[in-house]
Write a protein that holds these residues in place. Structure first.
Motif, PDB file in Angstrom:
ATOM      1  N   ARG A  16       4.970  -9.477  11.586  1.00 21.26           N
ATOM      2  CA  ARG A  16       5.617 -10.609  10.922  1.00 21.26           C
ATOM      3  C   ARG A  16       4.920 -10.923   9.603  1.00 21.26           C
ATOM      4  NH1 ARG A  16       8.281 -15.836  13.465  1.00 21.26           N
ATOM      5  NH2 ARG A  16       9.498 -14.131  14.260  1.00 21.26           N
ATOM      6  N   GLU A  20       6.409 -10.768   5.818  1.00 23.45           N
ATOM      7  CA  GLU A  20       6.363 -11.899   4.895  1.00 23.45           C
ATOM      8  C   GLU A  20       5.713 -11.514   3.572  1.00 23.45           C
ATOM      9  OE1 GLU A  20       4.331 -14.917   7.021  1.00 23.45           O
ATOM     10  OE2 GLU A  20       5.914 -15.080   8.519  1.00 23.45           O
ATOM     11  N   VAL A  42      11.591 -16.900   9.357  1.00 19.55           N
ATOM     12  CA  VAL A  42      12.067 -15.641   9.933  1.00 19.55           C
ATOM     13  C   VAL A  42      12.764 -15.952  11.254  1.00 19.55           C
ATOM     14  CG1 VAL A  42      11.399 -13.349  10.722  1.00 19.55           C
ATOM     15  CG2 VAL A  42      10.165 -14.415   8.837  1.00 19.55           C
TER      16      VAL A  42
END
Length: 85
Positions: A16, A20, A42
């Motif tokens: 994640r 990003e 997200v």
């Protein structure tokens, strides 16, 4: 704030964060700094009504309720560098 749905599922916090950082680097390369999102939200999928329209007010409410590290701008990277696993 940018609400994004990745094309492939992200597994784990490291994936994640890498997503990003890559997204932020992409925005930095293509947008003026003042147009760059301050945060990235997200999601697995966007909330939609019965006719398929995105429920923007629901997204705004969820954004206001979330206290998650995902909301913090991942920094100001000048170049994208993958995180160590």
């Amino acid at each position: 704030v940018a609400c994004v749905v990745p094309r492939t599922a992200l597994r784990g916090d490291v994936a994640r964060r890498e997503y990003e950082y890559a997204l932020d680097a992409h925005c930095l390369a293509r947008l003026a700094r003042f147009k760059r999102p301050r945060a990235y939200f997200v999601l697995d999928e966007l909330p939609k009504n019965a006719t398929g329209k995105v429920l923007k007010r629901q997204l705004q409410q969820e954004a206001a309720d979330v206290a998650d590290p995902v909301w913090h701008r991942p920094g100001k990277p000048l170049a994208y560098e993958p995180l160590e696993h």
